[in-house]
Design an enzyme around this catalytic site. Structure first.
Site, short mmCIF file in Angstrom:
data_model
loop_
_atom_site.label_atom_id
_atom_site.label_comp_id
_atom_site.label_asym_id
_atom_site.label_seq_id
_atom_site.Cartn_x
_atom_site.Cartn_y
_atom_site.Cartn_z
N CYS A 1 54.87 7.99 45.32
CA CYS A 1 55.16 6.68 44.72
C CYS A 1 54.95 5.57 45.75
CB CYS A 1 56.57 6.67 44.12
SG CYS A 1 56.87 5.30 43.00
N HIS B 1 56.32 11.41 40.70
CA HIS B 1 57.34 12.05 41.52
C HIS B 1 57.35 13.54 41.20
CE1 HIS B 1 59.60 8.53 43.18
NE2 HIS B 1 59.04 7.92 42.14
N GLU C 1 58.42 15.94 42.80
CA GLU C 1 59.64 16.63 43.27
C GLU C 1 60.62 16.86 42.14
OE1 GLU C 1 60.43 12.19 44.20
OE2 GLU C 1 58.74 13.56 44.05
#
Length: 581
Positions: free
Chosen positions: A408, A537, A539
């Site tokens: 990001c 994102h 993750e």
């Protein structure tokens, strides 16, 4: 309806004791073949976690539907491999907002609107509705709902939720087809070598006075509880010996489910939830057993593993819960490649030239870290503080051929650096930092809002399309060669499309874009071991048993194992263990 309530006593958080108990309980139930969902109750007045500062509350976890939620929902998804919705995070703000909207519509027919019954009923209506939402690929209603009540029993702000849960318990225990099991997480401090039980005694007394009854007392502690301590807690709290378990510190948090299983948690849950009355076919039982075997193999990493030295360069390093999902994704990837994760946090402000004048020791120490690490990750964030340090980091990693992963904001600062250096536009920056900048490498998204902050970003799962001619891309290879992937987003600024052609002419390739082809989703350098940025994102979707592909590639590259990992992906001929990201 079967409910497992996990409440907390003594102090808030209890060394992060509630979520491991909640997640571990759910995991153990899944290993028994059950379908499990989870709800997190946060008594704060915010509608959601979207406007909460990361240094105060930790990261904001983004769900597939775009909901901005408490970070514990990320823990549930990581442990249970499920997909939750924004409704799985219940806050005081959401509850009161719903009740006030009903009052404005006239739903209450002129009656006085009160905490009891209206707020309490709204809470339970929400719980009963959300507990039935399917959260896995089966599309079936979950068998058990784990409810974690944030904060501490006795807090003024959690009063309506406690009352609602008391009423829910009363309703469920009277229904032969339902059950309610309350795990109360307490704290047993070690003072001058003695395990003190008085805080737990008071916590259980407070719980009972509220109308709830402990079916299990889970004691957070530094080491295994002495049997004498267990005996004393059981006697003082009017529970059986097997209803007191210790949750002591482990080498990794992923070992907590094994610790609790060894102490008989699954047996207690089976009995307390009357699971024997729930018919399960052989396939579901076999699937649960396979999950437990996979979990144990995944977390059973050899000791004395060779390390992989990484640096996380960010704005919120004073409170690492701000980057919880990022750290967890690095852990998952490290376990997969059998490396010991040594992660050093670097405050990006310490890397800026201004810090050299202000505090030379901090400046030199920060750069000394980057000089020795094998890989650098720059995660997301907002605001202009520390940005020049991140830009300098991206340049350092690009020129020194050090593996780099930008998430990001990490993508955006790398683009700014490339525009400044490769395109010779030294004043390039983001519109977020300088609204009237001469060269805007990053611009505000037209569909966003600068006035209203909550829920106005580009949120949730969005498709990312790898471009024609990107078969060389390591990132694409890590996703199994897919043309389209789905990852979660949370941003309101994007790469300026007017600069894309110039950047690509200099070898800065945007290998993936959105479905319109105008929004840049990922970049990668060809002549670099691993220089990758994603606007998404990834993750948020990393799991203990299935690491996120970009993180896996980053850690593998840092450890010198990327070619091996890519070969494994190609040989398996599956898309990241059979899952489409």
């Amino acid at each position: 309806m079967r409910v497992v309530l996990v409440s907390g006593g003594v102090i808030s958080g209890i060394g992060k004791g509630q979520f491991p108990v909640s997640s571990s309980s759910g995991l153990l139930l899944k290993t028994a073949g059950l379908r499990v969902t989870a709800i997190k109750i946060d008594p704060y007045l915010n509608v959601d976690a979207g406007t909460l500062g990361p240094l105060e509350h930790g990261e904001c976890f983004v769900l597939a539907d775009g909901g901005e939620s408490d970070l514990d929902l990320g823990n549930y998804e990581r442990y249970l491999d499920i997909q939750l919705t924004r409704d799985n995070n219940i806050t005081t703000g959401k509850v009161y907002q719903a009740v006030i909207e009903k009052e404005r519509r006239g739903d209450y027919l002129g009656r006085t609107v009160q905490v009891v019954p209206h707020i309490v009923q709204q809470i339970n209506d929400t719980i009963e509705r959300v507990a039935k939402i399917p959260v896995d690929d089966s599309g079936a209603v979950p068998d058990v709902c784990i409810i974690e009540l944030g904060g501490t029993i006795g807090d003024l702000e959690s009063g309506p939720f406690v009352e609602a849960l008391v009423q829910l318990r009363h309703k469920l225990v009277r229904d032969p087809e339902s059950s309610f099991f309350n795990i109360h997480v307490s704290f047993v401090p070690l003072i001058h070598g003695e395990e003190k039980t008085k805080p737990t005694q008071h916590a259980i007394r407070q719980l009972r006075s509220s109308g709830l009854v402990p079916d299990l007392v889970a004691c957070r502690c530094d080491a295994s509880l002495d049997q004498a301590t267990i005996n004393k807690i059981a006697f003082s709290c009017q529970v059986d010996l097997d209803q007191v378990i210790g949750v002591h510190d482990m080498e990794t948090i992923y070992q907590v489910p094994v610790l609790l299983e060894e102490q008989g948690l699954l047996t207690l849950l089976r009995k307390g939830l009357d699971l024997d009355r729930l018919p399960l076919d052989a396939a579901r039982k076999a699937e649960g057993a396979k999950l437990w075997d996979l979990w144990q193999k995944t977390i059973d990493v050899p000791k004395n593993l060779p390390p992989v030295e990484l640096a996380l360069v960010g704005k919120y390093t004073s409170h690492m819960d701000s980057y919880l999902s990022t750290v967890k994704a690095l852990e998952h990837a490290s376990m997969h490649v059998k490396r010991k994760l040594n992660l050093t946090n670097v405050d990006s402000e310490h890397l800026e030239e201004s810090m050299l004048q202000k505090d030379p020791s901090k400046y030199k120490a920060a750069w000394a870290v980057l000089d020795k690490v094998q890989g650098i990750i720059v995660p997301g964030g907002f605001g202009n503080r520390g940005i020049e340090g991140m830009i300098a980091t991206a340049k350092f990693a690009r020129q020194k051929k050090i593996p780099y992963l930008g998430i990001c904001l990490g993508l955006q600062v790398a683009v700014i650096e490339a525009v400044r250096d490769l395109l010779n536009k030294p004043n390039a920056t983001s519109e977020e930092f300088h609204e009237n900048a001469e060269t805007k490498a990053v611009i505000f998204m037209p569909e966003g809002s600068k006035e209203k902050m909550g829920g106005t970003m580009r949120l949730g799962t969005r498709p990312t399309h790898f471009q024609v001619g990107t078969e060389w891309s390591k990132l694409r290879g890590l996703y199994g060669g897919l043309e389209v992937i789905d990852e979660r987003h949370r941003h309101r600024y994007e790469v300026n499309p007017d600069l894309v052609d110039e950047l690509e002419s200099k070898g800065f390739h945007f290998v993936a874009k959105d479905d319109t082809g105008n929004r840049m989703e990922a970049f990668e350098l060809k002549d670099h071991p691993y220089f990758v940025g994603l606007q998404a994102h990834p993750e948020y979707r990393s799991k203990v048993t299935r690491p996120s592909p970009p993180f896996l590639g980053f850690v593998a590259s840092s450890a010198g194992l990327l070619d091996k990992v890519l070969q494994e992906m190609a040989a398996e001929k599956v898309v990241v263990n059979g899952h489409r990201f």
